[in-house]
Design an enzyme around this catalytic site. Structure first.
Site, mmCIF file in Angstrom:
data_model
loop_
_atom_site.group_PDB
_atom_site.id
_atom_site.type_symbol
_atom_site.label_atom_id
_atom_site.label_comp_id
_atom_site.label_asym_id
_atom_site.label_seq_id
_atom_site.Cartn_x
_atom_site.Cartn_y
_atom_site.Cartn_z
ATOM 1 N N SER A 116 0.807 -1.213 0.000
ATOM 2 C CA SER A 116 0.000 0.000 0.000
ATOM 3 C C SER A 116 0.845 1.270 0.000
ATOM 4 C CB SER A 116 -0.961 -0.025 1.189
ATOM 5 O OG SER A 116 -1.893 1.024 1.114
ATOM 6 N N ASP A 256 -2.446 6.861 -3.332
ATOM 7 C CA ASP A 256 -1.334 6.107 -2.746
ATOM 8 C C ASP A 256 -0.922 4.998 -3.715
ATOM 9 O OD1 ASP A 256 -3.365 4.226 -2.398
ATOM 10 O OD2 ASP A 256 -2.717 3.647 -0.390
ATOM 11 N N ASP A 258 -1.226 1.679 -4.056
ATOM 12 C CA ASP A 258 -2.152 0.665 -4.576
ATOM 13 C C ASP A 258 -3.559 1.207 -4.764
ATOM 14 O OD1 ASP A 258 -2.670 0.881 -1.831
ATOM 15 O OD2 ASP A 258 -3.363 -1.190 -1.703
ATOM 16 N N ASP A 260 -5.949 2.556 -2.845
ATOM 17 C CA ASP A 260 -7.108 2.436 -1.961
ATOM 18 C C ASP A 260 -7.252 3.687 -1.084
ATOM 19 O OD1 ASP A 260 -4.972 1.956 -0.261
ATOM 20 O OD2 ASP A 260 -5.654 -0.016 0.391
#
Length: 471
Positions: A116, A256, A258, A260
């Protein structure tokens, strides 16, 4: 014999060291650590075998981000499934919400290889059951951990196979279903992809919309040469803020690694509170539904979230921080929307999962309507700017007792209006409130504070930071 005793002792020490390592990388909501130190290809292979044993599924979907170690982890993880007789659907380089979509679309368990918003040296494994239902330490991740620790897996005669699957066309159709694309238009938007998956997904999803994109750091690069892919940190937003002002953009969006999480910058180059965006989304969606709906939020969110939900006839439901807790609460309460202070926004019609792309498109649609009436982005969110918020602060934890209890004891003597232990610690006074919580993903203490005015906010933030830093 002495040799046998030494052998047994060495094995005990090795198992203890391995157990300690597992304690570090098995978090509440996922597996995450430094590649090559805390997790590696051997670990990923065993994880594939262990997940197979736990899920007892016939097939699994795997997606991954652009981190330097993601392909290596994919190869090892996929081999673990194949050797367990499980067929692997490889959906390639993708954002985490697309993995959730694929899991629901194909009604199949899924795994996302990502860390992430963490720095480049990290990577991780996030697991969901079919229909994007999360697996955490309370409902399966603990069992998977034990399987890996035992390191015993039976031989399978018939091996699985790996096949590639392109989900992007169906994914785009799903994402765009949350808005009316024809109502989004005449916009100039600065977008910071942070060298993450937004560099691939934003051009694909936004294509066909009446938007001029000003791209920043769109080249996929797992080294993150420009900044760590965490848009919630002020220092990471400097370039985007400058671009918005220089090119006179309507506003700026940052994702960010990834995708999410999402954050916004107004036309003045000012950071927009994630709680303001949550309040904006709550207002818009509640007005659109025209009926009472549940909305989930976390303790670190601004008081304006609760007030906005009540104003537009919704009902507030509090949940703990983390995608597994949020999704479970969303599902249990059939919630329309979920808001985390960290920039995660969850949607009932998105399988109760979070999506930065859906959030960005909804904001684009809301603003497009306002722009026609001459309203700037800063005007759009002005009604939510009622309290003075601090930027979230993160203090590195030291092993010197429970800092949360220390803080609680200090402020209890000040006779607060309320002490709340629902998720970490939340203490409320008449003119300010704050929350402290140990991070689920890093060895950090998260501190959020809000007050009735800026002077009080600065004074009280200084006080709690002094206490926290002396832990």
């Amino acid at each position: 014999s002495s040799e046998v005793k030494i052998f047994i002792l060495l094995n005990l020490l090795l198992n203890r060291e391995r157990g300690n390592m597992f304690e570090n990388i098995f978090r509440m909501n996922d597996i995450r650590g430094v590649y090559g130190q805390e997790l590696d290809d051997s670990f990923a292979y065993k994880t594939g075998r262990a997940i197979s044993k736990f899920l007892k599924c016939k097939k699994i979907i795997i997606g991954r981000d652009m981190r330097l170690s993601s392909n290596l982890l994919f190869n090892a993880l996929a081999k673990g499934f194949v050797d367990s007789g499980i067929n692997v659907m490889d959906i390639g380089l993708i954002d985490t919400p697309a993995l959730y979509f694929a899991s629901a679309f194909y009604k199949t368990p899924g795994i996302m290889i990502t860390a992430s918003h963490n720095p480049a040296e990290y990577n991780g494994i996030k697991i969901v059951k079919a229909n994007a239902r999360p697996i955490d330490m309370n409902n399966g991740l603990d069992k998977i951990k034990k399987f890996i620790e035992k390191d015993y897996f039976s031989n399978i005669k018939i091996r699985g196979e790996i096949s590639k699957r392109d989900v992007l066309k169906n994914y785009k159709k799903h994402i765009l279903s949350f808005v009316n694309p024809g109502k989004i238009g005449n916009l100039k938007i600065a977008v910071d992809a942070g060298n993450g998956m937004a560099g691939r997904l934003v051009p694909f999803i936004y294509k066909g919309l009446d938007i001029r994109i000003l791209p920043l750091y769109f080249k996929l690069d797992g080294k993150f040469p420009n900044h760590v892919p965490n848009p919630i940190l002020k220092d990471n937003m400097k370039s985007l803020r400058k671009m918005v002002l220089k090119d006179k953009a309507d506003f700026g969006i940052a994702f960010d690694g990834d995708m999410d999480r999402v954050a916004f910058v107004d036309e003045k180059g000012q950071l927009v509170s994630t709680s303001f965006i949550g309040a904006l989304l709550a207002k818009y969606l509640l007005q659109e539904k025209k009926r009472k709906e549940n909305i989930v939020y976390t303790s670190a969110c601004s008081k304006i979230i609760n007030e906005t939900i009540s104003k537009y006839y919704g009902k507030s439901v509090r949940a703990k921080v983390g995608h597994a807790f949020m999704k479970e609460s969303m599902y249990k309460n059939n919630a329309l929307l979920g808001v985390e202070h960290s920039g995660h926004y969850y949607y009932r019609d998105n399988y109760y999962a979070d999506s930065a792309l859906i959030s960005s498109l909804l904001v684009l649609e809301i603003y497009s309507h306002s722009k026609k009436n001459g309203i700037k982005f800063s005007d759009l969110i002005a009604e939510f700017n009622k309290y003075s918020q601090s930027e979230e602060r993160s203090i590195k934890l030291k092993d010197k007792g429970d800092i949360v209890e220390k803080i609680k004891k200090y402020y209890k003597n000040k006779k607060p209006r309320k002490i709340d232990n629902f998720d970490g610690l939340r203490i409320q006074f008449d003119d300010y409130w704050f929350s402290v919580r140990k991070s689920n993903t890093e060895p950090l203490l998260r501190i959020n504070l809000e007050a009735i005015d800026k002077a009080t906010m600065k004074s009280k933030l200084k006080e709690i930071l002094r206490i926290a830093r002396n832990n």
